[in-house]
Structure formats: structure tokens, C-alpha cells
Enzyme design. Structure first.
Site, PDB file in Angstrom:
ATOM      1  N   LYS A 138     -11.389  -6.715  10.799  1.00 24.33           N
ATOM      2  CA  LYS A 138     -12.365  -5.620  10.819  1.00 24.33           C
ATOM      3  C   LYS A 138     -11.775  -4.367  10.167  1.00 24.33           C
ATOM      4  O   LYS A 138     -12.433  -3.695   9.366  1.00 24.33           O
ATOM      5  CB  LYS A 138     -12.788  -5.328  12.268  1.00 24.33           C
ATOM      6  CG  LYS A 138     -13.663  -6.436  12.859  1.00 24.33           C
ATOM      7  CD  LYS A 138     -13.848  -6.324  14.367  1.00 24.33           C
ATOM      8  CE  LYS A 138     -14.647  -7.528  14.886  1.00 24.33           C
ATOM      9  NZ  LYS A 138     -14.760  -7.578  16.356  1.00 24.33           N
ATOM     10  N   ASP A 154     -21.194  -2.036  18.462  1.00 24.58           N
ATOM     11  CA  ASP A 154     -21.359  -3.431  18.888  1.00 24.58           C
ATOM     12  C   ASP A 154     -22.740  -3.662  19.491  1.00 24.58           C
ATOM     13  O   ASP A 154     -23.145  -4.807  19.702  1.00 24.58           O
ATOM     14  CB  ASP A 154     -20.283  -3.804  19.920  1.00 24.58           C
ATOM     15  CG  ASP A 154     -19.082  -4.483  19.276  1.00 24.58           C
ATOM     16  OD1 ASP A 154     -19.259  -5.091  18.200  1.00 24.58           O
ATOM     17  OD2 ASP A 154     -17.982  -4.419  19.849  1.00 24.58           O
ATOM     18  N   GLN A 213     -12.400  -4.369  21.540  1.00 22.92           N
ATOM     19  CA  GLN A 213     -12.341  -5.828  21.349  1.00 22.92           C
ATOM     20  C   GLN A 213     -12.244  -6.527  22.711  1.00 22.92           C
ATOM     21  O   GLN A 213     -11.397  -6.190  23.533  1.00 22.92           O
ATOM     22  CB  GLN A 213     -11.145  -6.197  20.464  1.00 22.92           C
ATOM     23  CG  GLN A 213     -11.087  -7.663  20.085  1.00 22.92           C
ATOM     24  CD  GLN A 213     -12.261  -8.097  19.203  1.00 22.92           C
ATOM     25  OE1 GLN A 213     -12.674  -7.385  18.304  1.00 22.92           O
ATOM     26  NE2 GLN A 213     -12.809  -9.278  19.470  1.00 22.92           N
TER      27      GLN A 213
END
Ligand code: NDP
Length: 304
Positions: A52, A119, A96
Site C-alpha cells: 500500500k 477503509d 491494518q
């Protein structure tokens, strides 16, 4: 022969578009920024997050990788999130998952400012998505829609069946397909006669987390199959069950001692009209959509 829906090519097209947007924002003095919080040393998480961060660099976004130790407390992470919420150079905050057991993940995700929740997991964004208001949608389901649209798979009026009802994939995928005017059915582990339901699907989305769970008798001939699953298999028995006679896979398996299979049995793809392969289907879209969400968040926060 079924059509293979090439997630790598679609993700690459989206990333190019994002890079173009980043360039035009730069002309206005804006550089979208992503903070990636990677706790401890989970090998899969390290690979995802590095990829990412690398993609941010490739597309011209700013990124800040923050790596607290796996002994970090919920309070320390909450403090970090509050600081990131307040930083003007950060448009998106990514934490994460999974987090260590001592950390209250829900509390933490709920502390992210909804406008920086790239997200799309915050209840405010889930609610906005359901209400059909502009929202940051979760990246993987948003990628599913991009694959269908960019591959000209008809959605309006089609029967879409989603197997899996997680907050991360199944539920938001259902909501997005509903907004695209599909007729949506959501299945889960308590669904009665699952094959009878999945056989109604013109678009079948598998987000279960079980290798090769969707078998040919569960698929209507000519359906489009979107396989969200990512499962690593290591046993010879599993390998033979899914890939017997597949020389390319055999080479990977021999070299690495493992290979990836989706939630759909490869034999089921043979009766579809189109399908996303694993790997190379939905997976690449997740990072591309994260980048798109970060740019979107940067624009929305500035009222652009
Ligand atoms: P979850 O474990 O959170 O959810 C799985 C869902 O599948 C649940 O709703 C569960 O039902 C349902 N399910 C489990 N067993 C059955 C069964 N026997 N019959 C019917 N339904 C069943 O998984 P996620 O949604 O997080 O992930 C799903 C898959 O997608 C995984 O393989 C994951 O690795 C992959 N994934 C891929 C991503 C990508 O980038 N491509 C990103 C995120 C996930 P119930 O609710 O009743 O328990």
C-alpha cells in the site's frame, strides 16, 4: 470458454486515473496523504502494508508508515488516531488488521474520523452507504463493482447472490449491488439449501473464507462469478482436490509448498460466462480502491 475478468488490468487502469487526479490536485497545492498503522510483525500484514505504501509512492500520494510494537495498548493507539485525525497532511487513516488481542479493535476503528476512514469500516460510513449518501465505501466491495462495471457485466435487474455477510465484504457488497439496481440475496452459514439459492444467481459473489467452497452444482450455467476469497493451501490433498493436472500451479506448489485458492472451486468457473481468477481478480482492486478513496477523502475534506 468463460471470460476471465482481469483484476490486474482493471486495477492498473484505476491507478492511472488516480495518478491523474493526484497530478491535478498538485496544481492546487494539495497532496493526498495516507497514514498506515502497522502493529507488530504479522508477515501477511507487513506485505499488504508495504504494498500500500509503495503504491502511494508510485501514484504520487504522501504516506506515513507508523509501526507501533505488538505490546501497544488500546489507549496508546487511540492517542495516535486522535493525532492523525488532527493532522492536515493526512487524508486517510488505515489501521491494518488483525490487531493484537489486547487491543480493542472496534473502539479504535470507531475513533477514526469518518472523513478519514478510507477503509470505509466506520459505522458512520456504513450508515451513509446504506442510506445512499456519498460515503467512503469499503475497498474490496467497491472493487467488485468496478470489475463488473468496467467489464460491462449487466447489473440492473440481475439476481446477485452474495455468500458471506461480513461488515468488510459481504454486507457492503450487497448494499453496493442494491444501489446498482441488482436484486440482491445475502447468504450465510445458516442459509437453508444454499445451492438452491446460489443457483438463482446471475452474479455470484463468494466471500466466505473457505477454500473452493462454491462447487459447480451451486452455479447457474452462464453466471458471472466474483471470487473474493483468498485461501492459502499447503496440503497435497487440497492441491489435488483443486488443481490436479494444472501444470502451472504444480510448479508454484512445488517451489513454494503452497498456493492460493479462492472460495470457488476452479471447476465451477468452467460453467460460468465470466469469472475473477484467484490470484489476479478481486485482490488487486483492494489497493487500487484504497488509493481512490484516499484521493476522494482529500477532495471531500476540502469541499472539492
Ligand atoms: P468472514 O469470516 O468475516 O465472513 C465469512 C462469511 O462467510 C460469514 O458471513 C459466514 O457466515 C459465511 N460462511 C461461512 N461458512 C459458510 C457456509 N458453510 N455457508 C454459507 N456461508 C458461510 O470473512 P471476510 O468477509 O472477511 O472474508 C471472506 C473472504 O474474502 C476470505 O477468504 C478473505 O480472505 C477474503 N478477503 C479478500 C480480500 C481481497 O482483497 N480480495 C479482502 C477481504 C477479505 P456467518 O455470518 O453465518 O458466520
Amino acid at each position: 470458454m468463460p471470460r476471465i475478468l482481469d483484476g490486474i488490468a482493471i486495477a492498473s487502469a484505476i491507478k492511472q486515473e488516480v495518478a491523474g487526479e493526484v497530478k491535478s490536485l498538485a496544481e492546487k497545492g494539495i497532496r493526498p496523504g495516507l497514514a498506515a498503522v502497522l502493529v507488530g510483525h504479522v508477515p501477511a500484514s507487513e506485505i499488504y502494508v508495504r504494498s500500500k505504501v509503495q503504491t502511494c509512492a508510485d501514484l504520487g500520494l504522501y504516506s506515513d508508515l507508523i509501526t507501533p510494537p505488538d505490546t501497544v495498548t488500546t489507549e496508546e493507539l487511540l492517542d495516535l488516531v486522535h493525532k492523525l485525525n488532527a493532522r492536515d497532511d493526512i487524508d486517510g487513516i488505515l489501521i491494518q488488521l488483525p490487531l493484537p488481542a489486547q487491543v480493542d479493535a472496534k473502539l479504535l476503528l470507531d475513533a477514526i474520523a469518518p472523513e478519514k476512514d478510507v477503509d470505509g469500516f466506520h459505522p458512520v460510513n456504513a450508515g451513509r452507504l446504506q442510506a445512499g449518501r456519498p460515503a467512503l465505501a469499503p475497498c474490496t466491495p467497491a472493487g467488485v463493482i468496478e470489475i463488473l462495471k468496467r467489464s460491462d457485466v449487466p447489473i440492473v435487474g440481475q439476481n446477485a447472490v452474495i455468500v458471506g455477510r461480513s461488515d468488510i465484504v459481504g454486507k457492503p457488497a450487497a448494499m453496493l449491488l442494491l444501489h446498482q439496481n441488482a436484486t440482491v440475496t445475502i447468504c450465510h452459514s445458516k442459509t437453508r439449501d444454499l445451492p438452491a439459492v446460489t443457483r438463482q444467481a446471475d452474479i455470484l459473489v463468494a466471500a466466505i473464507g473457505r477454500p473452493g467452497f462454491i462447487t459447480p452444482e451451486m452455479v447457474k450455467p452462464g453466471a458471472t462469478i466474483i471470487d473474493v476469497g483468498i485461501n492459502r493451501i499447503t496440503s497435497r490433498d487440497d492441491f489435488d482436490r483443486f488443481f490436479a493436472g494444472n501444470e502451472k500451479r504444480e510448479a508454484t506448489f512445488a517451489k513454494r509448498g503452497s498456493t492460493i485458492v479462492g472460495d470457488v472451486h476452479p471447476k465451477a468457473f468452467e460453467i460460468a460466462s465470466a469469472y475473477t481468477p484467484v490470484p489476479g481478480g478481486v485482490g488487486p482492486l483492494t489497493i487500487a480502491m484504497l488509493m481512490a478513496n484516499t484521493v476522494r477523502a482529500a477532495k471531500m475534506r476540502r469541499g472539492l
